[in-house]
Write an enzyme that holds these catalytic residues in place. Structure first.
Site, PDB file in Angstrom:
ATOM      1  N   HIS A  85       0.654  -4.957   9.908  1.00  0.00           N
ATOM      2  CA  HIS A  85       1.192  -3.759   9.239  1.00  0.00           C
ATOM      3  C   HIS A  85       1.395  -2.607  10.222  1.00  0.00           C
ATOM      4  O   HIS A  85       1.261  -1.437   9.870  1.00  0.00           O
ATOM      5  CB  HIS A  85       0.282  -3.318   8.098  1.00  0.00           C
ATOM      6  CG  HIS A  85       0.157  -4.336   7.005  1.00  0.00           C
ATOM      7  ND1 HIS A  85       1.082  -4.450   5.994  1.00  0.00           N
ATOM      8  CD2 HIS A  85      -0.783  -5.291   6.779  1.00  0.00           C
ATOM      9  CE1 HIS A  85       0.713  -5.435   5.183  1.00  0.00           C
ATOM     10  NE2 HIS A  85      -0.397  -5.963   5.633  1.00  0.00           N
ATOM     11  N   ASN A 158       0.590  -5.598  -1.445  1.00  0.00           N
ATOM     12  CA  ASN A 158       1.863  -6.025  -0.877  1.00  0.00           C
ATOM     13  C   ASN A 158       2.959  -5.938  -1.920  1.00  0.00           C
ATOM     14  O   ASN A 158       2.707  -5.652  -3.091  1.00  0.00           O
ATOM     15  CB  ASN A 158       1.767  -7.471  -0.364  1.00  0.00           C
ATOM     16  CG  ASN A 158       0.839  -7.623   0.821  1.00  0.00           C
ATOM     17  OD1 ASN A 158       0.795  -6.768   1.703  1.00  0.00           O
ATOM     18  ND2 ASN A 158       0.092  -8.716   0.861  1.00  0.00           N
TER      19      ASN A 158
END
Length: 506
Positions: A85, A158
Site C-alpha cells: 500500500h 480493500n
C-alpha cells in the site's frame, strides 16, 4: 551446517562450529534436497501454514513465537516506505450517521445520528512502490480513520470483500510472491509473473480472490467509483454486553465503474497519476466524492447456520442471506495540506476501535491486530507516532506512557504508573472503557485450521457466474495475459487445474 543453494535465509554458522549429530541432520532433511525451514533461532518449523489458535475457530495466541517472528521480520523489511500500500492518495472529510445501531452497540460513532465525525481516508494500490503508477491491475486499499469522541477508529480494508489467504501466517509469503522477483527486481506493481502464480497455484484458498482480482474490479475508473470493505467479521457490543457480528461496506454514490484493460494501458501511458489527479481535481472543483456506509448484522446462531464459515476471510456473506442496511455516509471535501505530513505519515491499525466494537476470531484479522502497530514503530520512528497530527485523536487522551524516540509532549508530575495515590489528576481506568467480548472458545491449542474453511471453489464459482458475459470474457482475458507471462509450465498447469474446479468454461 552446509550452506543451502536454495533462495531465502540460510544458516550463517560456519560448518566446523557444529559437531555432526541428530540435530544437524534434522536441519538438512526436509523432503529430500530441501533444507529444513527454521526460525531465526534455528528452531525447526513443523507447520508454516497455520498460526497457533485456541481450537480450530478460536483466537490466535500471543505465544505463537513463529508467527510473531515471521511477521515482525516482514514488517521491518522496508524503511521508510510502506511494504504494501505504498502508492496512496488521501483526503479529509466527515462521516455522518443516519441510522442508530444503539440496539447493537454502545459505540457513539454508531449511535449518535446527525453527528459529523472527522475522517481521513486513504486509497492505495497494494503491490507497487510509492513511485509506481495509479492504474495497474491490483487490489485497492480503502482505509478510513474516524476521529471519534471516544478515540480513533480505523476501518482498514480493500475494494474487494475477500482476501487471498485465510491465515496471517501466510501474509509475508503472499506479499513476497507478488512483489518484484528478488533476483531481478521486476516486474513492478504487477502480478503477471512466475512467483505470484506459483504461490497462488499452490494455495487453492486464493481462488475466490483471484476471480475478483482478474475481474474489472481490479482496474477501477476512479477512486471515487470503488467500493470499500472491512473484509472481516467484527463484533458490536451493546450496553448489556450482548454481541452481534457485523461486516462493513462502503458503497460509492457514483456507482462502481471500471476501465477495460486497453483503456488502463492508455491511461498508464498518458498519466501515471491518473487516479490521484482525478481525486484531487474533483475535490478542488467542489464535486466531493461520497460513499454510503452499510452493514450486515447477524447473530452467532445465524452464523452457525451459514453454509460457509464467516470467520474465513476468503468468503463473503451473500446479501440474499444477510441484507445490507445503510447507516451513514462519508463525504471527502478537503485535500491534505501537505502530502508527506498527512498521506504518507498516516498510520492505520485495525486494532484501533472505540468501546462497543470488538474483534472476531478471523485468523487473518488476529494477525493484523499485531502487524500494523509493529510496522508503524519502525516506519514512523518509534512509539510516539500517534503524536503526529494526522494520527492524533481529536478527543482528549492520557496514559502513563513516557519518553521514547520523538516524544513531542512534556508530561508533568512524578507519577508514571498505575495504581498510584500521589497525584490527584493521574489517569485512571473507567467502567465505560473498552471491554472485550467474553466468548467461550473451547478447544485445544494447536496449529489447526477449521474444516469449515476447506471449501475454496464454490464462492469463486458463484462470483464468476454472477458476471455478465463481457465481464466473464474480460476475466478470462486477464488470466490469459497473466499466465502468458509465467515461464514455468507446471505453474500454468496447476492454475488451470484450479480454474476447472471453478467453471469448466475458464
Amino acid at each position: 551446517m552446509a550452506a543451502s543453494k536454495q533462495t531465502g535465509k540460510r544458516a550463517t554458522t560456519p560448518p566446523e562450529s557444529h559437531p555432526r549429530g541428530n540435530g544437524d541432520e534434522l536441519h538438512q532433511q526436509a523432503g529430500g534436497s530441501h533444507p529444513v525451514m527454521t526460525t531465526d533461532q534455528g528452531i525447526p518449523v513443523a507447520d508454516n501454514q497455520n498460526s497457533l489458535r485456541q481450537g480450530p475457530r478460536g483466537p490466535t495466541l500471543l505465544e505463537d513465537f513463529i508467527l510473531r517472528e515471521k511477521i515482525t521480520h516482514f514488517d521491518h523489511e522496508r524503511i521508510p516506505e510502506r511494504i504494501v500500500h505504498a502508492r496512496g492518495s488521501a483526503a479529509h472529510g466527515y462521516f455522518e450517521l443516519t441510522r442508530s445501531l444503539a440496539a447493537h452497540t454502545r459505540a457513539r460513532i454508531l449511535t449518535e445520528v446527525g453527528v459529523k465525525t472527522p475522517v481521513f481516508t486513504r486509497f492505495s494500490t497494494v503491490a507497487g512502490g510509492a513511485g509506481s503508477v495509479d492504474t495497474p491491475r491490483d487490489v485497492r486499499g480503502f482505509a478510513v480513520k474516524f476521529y471519534t469522541r471516544e478515540g480513533n477508529w480505523d476501518l482498514v480494508g480493500n475494494n474487494i470483500p475477500v482476501f487471498f489467504i485465510q491465515d496471517a501466517m501466510k501474509f509475508p509469503d503472499l506479499v513476497h510472491a507478488v512483489k518484484m522477483e528478488p533476483d531481478r527486481a521486476f516486474p513492478q506493481a504487477a502480478s503477471a509473473h512466475d512467483t505470484f502464480w506459483d504461490f497462488i497455484s499452490l494455495m487453492p484458498e486464493s481462488m475466490h480472490m483471484i476471480m475478483w482480482a482478474m475481474s474489472d474490479r481490479a482496474i477501477p475508473r476512479s477512486l471515487r467509483m470503488i467500493e470499500g470493505f472491512g473484509v472481516h467479521s467484527f463484533r458490536l457490543l451493546n450496553e448489556a454486553g450482548e454481541s452481534t457480528f457485523v461486516k462493513f461496506h462502503w458503497r460509492p454514490k457514483l456507482g462502481i465503474q471500471s476501465t477495460v484493460w486497453d483503456e488502463a494501458l492508455k491511461l498508464q501511458s498518458a498519466d501515471n497519476d491518473f487516479h490521484r489527479r482525478d481525486l484531487f481535481e474533483a475535490i478542488q472543483r467542489g464535486d466531493f466524492p461520497e460513499w454510503e456506509l452499510a452493514v450486515q448484522l447477524f447473530t452467532e446462531e445465524e452464523a452457525d447456520a451459514f453454509p460457509f464459515d464467516h470467520l474465513d476471510p476468503t468468503k463473503i456473506i451473500p446479501e440474499s442471506l444477510v441484507p445490507l442496511q445503510v447507516i451513514g455516509r462519508m463525504v471527502l471535501d478537503r485535500w491534505p495540506d501537505n502530502f508527506f505530513a498527512e498521506t504518507e505519515q498516516v498510520a492505520f491499525c485495525p486494532a484501533n476501535v472505540p468501546p462497543g466494537i470488538d474483534f472476531s476470531n478471523d485468523p487473518l484479522l488476529q494477525g493484523r491486530l499485531f502487524s500494523y502497530l509493529d510496522t508503524q514503530l519502525l516506519r514512523l520512528g518509534g512509539p510516539n507516532f500517534h503524536q503526529i497530527p494526522v494520527n492524533a485523536p481529536k478527543c482528549p487522551f492520557a496514559n502513563h506512557q513516557r519518553d521514547g524516540h520523538m516524544q513531542m509532549q512534556v508530561p508533568k508530575g512524578r507519577v508514571a504508573y498505575d495504581p498510584s495515590s500521589l497525584q490527584e489528576d493521574s489517569p485512571r481506568e473507567t467502567p465505560a472503557g473498552f471491554r472485550s467480548h467474553a466468548s467461550a472458545d473451547d478447544g485445544r491449542k494447536g496449529r489447526t485450521r477449521a474444516e469449515s474453511f476447506a471449501d475454496h471453489y464454490s464462492q469463486a464459482r458463484m462470483f464468476f457466474r454472477s458476471l455478465e458475459t463481457p465481464e466473464q470474457a474480460h476475466l478470462a482475458s486477464a488470466l490469459v495475459f497473466e499466465l502468458s507471462k509465467v515461464e514455468t509450465l507446471k505453474v500454468r498447469v496447476r492454475t488451470v487445474s484450479h480454474l476447472r474446479n471453478i467453471d469448466d468454461s475458464l
